[in-house]
Design a protein around this motif. Structure first.
Motif, PDB file in Angstrom:
ATOM      1  N   GLY A 144       1.432  12.427   2.452  1.00 18.15           N
ATOM      2  CA  GLY A 144       0.657  11.721   3.463  1.00 18.15           C
ATOM      3  C   GLY A 144       1.535  10.939   4.413  1.00 18.15           C
ATOM      4  O   GLY A 144       2.751  11.127   4.461  1.00 18.15           O
ATOM      5  N   PRO A 145       0.917  10.000   5.149  1.00 20.33           N
ATOM      6  CA  PRO A 145       1.651   9.279   6.192  1.00 20.33           C
ATOM      7  C   PRO A 145       2.419   8.068   5.670  1.00 20.33           C
ATOM      8  O   PRO A 145       2.396   6.996   6.280  1.00 20.33           O
ATOM      9  CB  PRO A 145       0.525   8.858   7.144  1.00 20.33           C
ATOM     10  N   ARG A 146       3.077   8.215   4.539  1.00 20.44           N
ATOM     11  CA  ARG A 146       3.846   7.095   3.981  1.00 20.44           C
ATOM     12  C   ARG A 146       4.866   6.509   4.974  1.00 20.44           C
ATOM     13  O   ARG A 146       4.935   5.293   5.130  1.00 20.44           O
ATOM     14  CB  ARG A 146       4.586   7.552   2.721  1.00 20.44           C
ATOM     15  N   GLU A 150      12.457   8.926   9.813  1.00 19.20           N
ATOM     16  CA  GLU A 150      11.376   7.982  10.080  1.00 19.20           C
ATOM     17  C   GLU A 150      11.435   6.778   9.149  1.00 19.20           C
ATOM     18  O   GLU A 150      10.861   5.724   9.450  1.00 19.20           O
ATOM     19  CB  GLU A 150      10.025   8.682   9.935  1.00 19.20           C
ATOM     20  N   TRP A 151      12.101   6.921   8.011  1.00 19.61           N
ATOM     21  CA  TRP A 151      12.235   5.808   7.078  1.00 19.61           C
ATOM     22  C   TRP A 151      13.294   4.807   7.539  1.00 19.61           C
ATOM     23  O   TRP A 151      13.342   3.679   7.033  1.00 19.61           O
ATOM     24  CB  TRP A 151      12.607   6.329   5.696  1.00 19.61           C
ATOM     25  N   GLN A 152      14.163   5.213   8.453  1.00 17.72           N
ATOM     26  CA  GLN A 152      15.286   4.354   8.824  1.00 17.72           C
ATOM     27  C   GLN A 152      14.856   3.036   9.480  1.00 17.72           C
ATOM     28  O   GLN A 152      15.347   1.965   9.078  1.00 17.72           O
ATOM     29  CB  GLN A 152      16.245   5.133   9.735  1.00 17.72           C
ATOM     30  N   MET A 175       4.878   6.398   8.170  1.00 17.00           N
ATOM     31  CA  MET A 175       4.216   5.664   9.233  1.00 17.00           C
ATOM     32  C   MET A 175       3.688   4.326   8.735  1.00 17.00           C
ATOM     33  O   MET A 175       3.721   3.320   9.454  1.00 17.00           O
ATOM     34  CB  MET A 175       3.077   6.496   9.813  1.00 17.00           C
ATOM     35  N   LEU A 176       3.205   4.284   7.496  1.00 14.27           N
ATOM     36  CA  LEU A 176       2.765   3.014   6.916  1.00 14.27           C
ATOM     37  C   LEU A 176       3.960   2.081   6.751  1.00 14.27           C
ATOM     38  O   LEU A 176       3.868   0.873   7.026  1.00 14.27           O
ATOM     39  CB  LEU A 176       2.098   3.278   5.562  1.00 14.27           C
ATOM     40  N   ALA A 177       5.102   2.636   6.315  1.00 14.06           N
ATOM     41  CA  ALA A 177       6.316   1.821   6.211  1.00 14.06           C
ATOM     42  C   ALA A 177       6.754   1.319   7.587  1.00 14.06           C
ATOM     43  O   ALA A 177       7.228   0.183   7.721  1.00 14.06           O
ATOM     44  CB  ALA A 177       7.435   2.634   5.558  1.00 14.06           C
ATOM     45  N   MET A 178       6.599   2.153   8.610  1.00 12.19           N
ATOM     46  CA  MET A 178       6.920   1.725   9.973  1.00 12.19           C
ATOM     47  C   MET A 178       6.057   0.532  10.379  1.00 12.19           C
ATOM     48  O   MET A 178       6.546  -0.420  10.995  1.00 12.19           O
ATOM     49  CB  MET A 178       6.700   2.882  10.941  1.00 12.19           C
ATOM     50  N   ALA A 179       4.774   0.574  10.025  1.00  7.94           N
ATOM     51  CA  ALA A 179       3.881  -0.527  10.363  1.00  7.94           C
ATOM     52  C   ALA A 179       4.302  -1.806   9.639  1.00  7.94           C
ATOM     53  O   ALA A 179       4.348  -2.891  10.241  1.00  7.94           O
ATOM     54  CB  ALA A 179       2.444  -0.162  10.010  1.00  7.94           C
ATOM     55  N   ALA A 180       4.633  -1.694   8.350  1.00  6.43           N
ATOM     56  CA  ALA A 180       5.094  -2.863   7.600  1.00  6.43           C
ATOM     57  C   ALA A 180       6.415  -3.381   8.168  1.00  6.43           C
ATOM     58  O   ALA A 180       6.623  -4.598   8.289  1.00  6.43           O
ATOM     59  CB  ALA A 180       5.249  -2.503   6.119  1.00  6.43           C
ATOM     60  N   LEU A 224       0.809  -1.221   0.000  1.00  5.41           N
ATOM     61  CA  LEU A 224       0.000   0.000   0.000  1.00  5.41           C
ATOM     62  C   LEU A 224       0.847   1.279   0.000  1.00  5.41           C
ATOM     63  O   LEU A 224       0.325   2.364  -0.264  1.00  5.41           O
ATOM     64  CB  LEU A 224      -0.923   0.011   1.223  1.00  5.41           C
ATOM     65  N   ILE A 225       2.131   1.172   0.319  1.00  9.03           N
ATOM     66  CA  ILE A 225       2.966   2.369   0.465  1.00  9.03           C
ATOM     67  C   ILE A 225       2.913   3.268  -0.776  1.00  9.03           C
ATOM     68  O   ILE A 225       2.708   4.485  -0.654  1.00  9.03           O
ATOM     69  CB  ILE A 225       4.418   1.978   0.811  1.00  9.03           C
ATOM     70  N   PRO A 226       3.055   2.732  -2.008  1.00  9.09           N
ATOM     71  CA  PRO A 226       3.013   3.628  -3.175  1.00  9.09           C
ATOM     72  C   PRO A 226       1.644   4.259  -3.404  1.00  9.09           C
ATOM     73  O   PRO A 226       1.547   5.249  -4.143  1.00  9.09           O
ATOM     74  CB  PRO A 226       3.377   2.693  -4.345  1.00  9.09           C
TER      75      PRO A 226
END
Length: 350
Positions: A70-72, A157-159, A74-79, A62-64
């Motif tokens: 938006g909250p990309r 936050e992407w780290q 945070m979604l990556a953090m969840a994944a 769903l990230i792309p």
């Protein structure tokens, strides 16, 4: 050492929550998506490991679909958290790392535009800096300026999600991440974001042949390394293979320091174990290869990384914990070089 996620767990129906998020995104329903996203974030924190395994790839996919403003992250953090709990890192990696790369490029573009305004000092990466005046200063389309400003503030936050996939899969690390590593180092060089862990993870070598010359004995070795987070860990494993294997003289590393460097199960917290240096690590030109550096720092000579070991200039020791707790290192002696081969390699050194 990076501690990535610390969320608590309870039971939840994560699959249904993710389905609702997928459906709301597909319907382009902003209010429904916002509600579903909040429910997903709460559900991820409380789900079982079995639910995380199934949800991770679905969330990553769903990230792309989320806009860059938006909250990309945070979604990556969840994944990424799902990967921490058992989801397949290879199945989650591409959307996460693509998102990281775009986020870093946008942050770099923010810095370029900021500098072009004549401001010498870059702002701190905090959303409090974002206002109409800042967006106007960046110039161009306001929506694009907002995207760049948010990327500047969210780069770190992407780290964690990137580390989650990189530290759990050699397959992921073997992908061509050179452009991502370059962008990471360029942004870190601006000294507003601490991206050390990401840069180190992107530079980890896997299944890498290394020619090692031991100058005091005039002997040479081919050693294949992988999964090593820094040269402290490399130093320990070289001493284990060469001194512990009886190939060169010196003090062999303790069994505990070797275990901490190689054990697939990470240490539970920081230990008091100490590793002691056995060598001076040198580049072929005689420059020191620092323990604080990376195996990737070892120069390539005629297609092979070439490392010279000499007597240590002074006694040194360090904490034996590895840089990446979830990434065990390997070092395997594949061949002892002949005397002629060793002399040929030594002739290429200073």
């Amino acid at each position: 050492m990076p501690v990535i996620f610390k969320w608590k767990r309870k039971a939840s129906g994560l699959a249904a929550v993710v389905s609702e998020l997928e459906e709301s995104v597909a319907a382009r329903d902003g209010d429904r998506t916002e509600s579903a996203f909040a429910a997903m974030m709460a559900g991820v924190q409380s789900a079982s490991d079995a639910e995380h395994v199934l949800a991770g790839p679905r969330l990553a996919a769903l990230i792309p679909e989320f806009p860059a403003t938006g909250p990309r992250p945070m979604l990556a953090m969840a994944a990424g958290y799902c990967v921490e709990r058992g989801a397949d890192p290879a199945a989650c990696a591409e959307p996460i790392l693509d998102g990281v790369h775009q986020g870093l490029l946008d942050a770099l573009e923010f810095a370029r535009r900021w500098a072009a305004t004549g401001e010498e000092e870059l702002p701190e990466p905090d959303t409090k800096i974002i206002d109409d005046a800042l967006l106007a200063r960046l110039g161009g389309d306001v929506h694009e300026a907002l995207q760049l400003a948010l990327a500047w503030c969210a780069a770190m936050e992407w780290q964690p999600p990137a580390l989650a996939v990189l530290c759990r899969s050699a397959e992921v690390r073997r992908r061509d991440t050179s452009a991502l590593l370059s962008a990471c180092r360029d942004l870190a060089a601006l000294e507003r974001h601490d991206l050390t862990c990401l840069a180190y993870a992107l530079a980890v070598l896997d299944d890498e042949p290394l020619v090692v010359l031991h100058r005091p004995t005039g002997t040479g070795y081919e050693i294949r390394i992988g999964g090593i987070g820094d040269n402290f860990q490399l130093h320990t494993l070289l001493a284990h293979v060469l001194v512990g294997g009886g190939h060169v003289p010196g003090a062999r590393p303790s069994a505990e320091s070797v275990r901490l460097a190689t054990d697939p199960e990470p240490a539970q917290g920081r230990t008091e174990a100490v590793a002691t240096g056995a060598f001076e690590l040198l580049a072929p030109d005689g420059e020191r290869i620092w323990n604080e550096g990376l195996p990737d720092d070892i120069p390539v000579v005629e297609g092979r990384r070439l490392l010279v070991l000499d007597e240590p200039a002074y006694q040194r020791s360090w904490n034996a914990d590895r840089f990446f707790p979830h990434l065990p290192g390997t070092a395997e002696l594949t061949r002892v070089l002949t005397a002629d081969e060793t002399r040929t390699w030594l002739a290429r050194t200073s």
